[in-house]
Enzyme design. Structure first.
Site, PDB file in Angstrom:
ATOM      1  N   SER A 118       0.623  -1.245  -0.298  1.00  0.00           N
ATOM      2  CA  SER A 118       0.012  -0.432   0.284  1.00  0.00           C
ATOM      3  C   SER A 118       0.723   1.273   0.282  1.00  0.00           C
ATOM      4  CB  SER A 118      -1.083   0.346   1.285  1.00  0.00           C
ATOM      5  OG  SER A 118      -0.495  -0.089   2.394  1.00  0.00           O
ATOM      6  N   HIS A 139      -2.248  -2.875  -6.182  1.00  0.00           N
ATOM      7  CA  HIS A 139      -3.213  -2.513  -4.143  1.00  0.00           C
ATOM      8  C   HIS A 139      -4.388  -2.522  -4.158  1.00  0.00           C
ATOM      9  CE1 HIS A 139      -3.144   0.582  -1.145  1.00  0.00           C
ATOM     10  NE2 HIS A 139      -3.407  -0.680  -1.115  1.00  0.00           N
ATOM     11  N   GLU A 151      -5.540  -0.183  -7.125  1.00  0.00           N
ATOM     12  CA  GLU A 151      -4.305   0.704  -7.434  1.00  0.00           C
ATOM     13  C   GLU A 151      -3.552  -0.026  -8.691  1.00  0.00           C
ATOM     14  OE1 GLU A 151      -3.321   4.467  -5.328  1.00  0.00           O
ATOM     15  OE2 GLU A 151      -3.580   2.855  -4.660  1.00  0.00           O
ATOM     16  N   ASN A 189      -3.187   6.199  -0.273  1.00  0.00           N
ATOM     17  CA  ASN A 189      -2.321   6.449   0.868  1.00  0.00           C
ATOM     18  C   ASN A 189      -1.824   7.796   1.209  1.00  0.00           C
ATOM     19  OD1 ASN A 189      -3.665   4.174   2.441  1.00  0.00           O
ATOM     20  ND2 ASN A 189      -1.544   2.548   1.632  1.00  0.00           N
TER      21      ASN A 189
END
Length: 282
Positions: A118, A139, A151, A189
């Site tokens: 992540s 991800h 992702e 993130n």
């Protein structure tokens, strides 16, 4: 692609194995201990049973999905015939480096490697192997069987062919792939963790109680879940790991983890998985 190996059967790994198997792929789930494999397979079975009860799939769909999931306690054995290997172990570069070194020694030269990291650099992970052009970030989001987003992260040397293959693959899983280039925290993130960190600072500085911070974000910003409840769901240790990656990667103080977050992780209050974080759980 027909055969997929998933390295790690934790929260993300068992969900990834679940969606691949439901989509018709033969899946080998690799773990370090039998008890971890048993727990992962039990979780998948329970989640499939929940889908049967909600009439989203049939009992035969559940049986066929479980029959497509195989298990292994050795990476070399688990990846030798795979078209794709998805790594889903804890967010720690040293652990991932060791895993990819083992995977590299056993997998076919044509196998694509993907990491569910992540936040850790895909380029840095790819450099552990001899196939950076066949290395990519994939991800997924928790809970994997429910969340649509994947992702797809390109490393410095990821080939366009690898990117297209993985984007197409994500669509076959019923997901929505969104491409991004390699950067600490990628998109998700890099945006999410500073918000969670700032919410923790609000508690740390006495601005508001956790439940009140979450209430403001839910009612005022239409978030389905407040940032502190979300942090507990993700795992406070995972949040801290990601913030440290962002802080190390950018050297920008805006990513400095809140001291309260560090203290809670040191105390073992990690959220849902330990029964207590910013909130308490049964």
């Amino acid at each position: 692609m027909k055969k997929v190996s998933v390295i790690g059967g934790g929260t993300m790994g068992n969900g990834i194995a679940h969606v691949f198997a439901m989509s018709g792929f033969e899946v080998t789930l690799v773990e370090t201990k039998q008890e971890f494999l048993d727990k992962a397979l039990n979780t998948i079975e329970k989640n499939l049973s929940r889908m049967v009860n909600k009439e989203k799939i049939s009992e035969s769909d559940k049986t066929e999905t479980l029959n497509r999931i195989h298990s292994a306690l050795d990476i070399s054995e688990g990846v030798k015939d795979s078209d794709l290997v998805v790594e889903a172990i804890p967010e720690n570069f040293a652990l991932k480096k060791k895993a990819f070194e083992e995977i590299e020694s056993a997998a076919s030269s044509e196998t694509i490697f993907a990491s569910n990291t992540s936040s850790i650099s895909i380029t840095k992970l790819a450099a552990v192997t001899h196939r950076p052009e066949k290395f990519i970030g994939m991800h997924f989001f928790n809970p994997v069987p429910v969340m649509k987003l994947v992702e797809v992260i390109n490393g410095l040397e990821t080939s366009p062919e690898t990117t297209k293959a993985v984007m197409d693959l994500a669509e076959k899983l019923g997901k929505v792939p969104v491409p991004a280039n390699d950067s600490p925290g990628f998109v998700s993130n890099r945006v999410l963790m500073p918000m969670i960190n700032e919410a923790i600072f609000c508690v740390y500085e006495g601005v508001a109680k956790p439940e009140d911070v979450d209430q403001v974000m839910k009612l005022g910003m239409a978030h389905p879940m407040g940032p502190l409840r979300l942090a507990d769901f993700i795992g406070l240790d995972v949040c801290l790991d990601i913030l440290n990656v962002l802080y190390d990667g950018f050297k920008d103080p805006k990513y400095r983890p809140c001291p309260l977050l560090v203290k809670m992780v040191n105390a073992g209050k990690l959220g849902n998985k330990t029964g207590e974080g910013f909130f308490k759980y049964d």
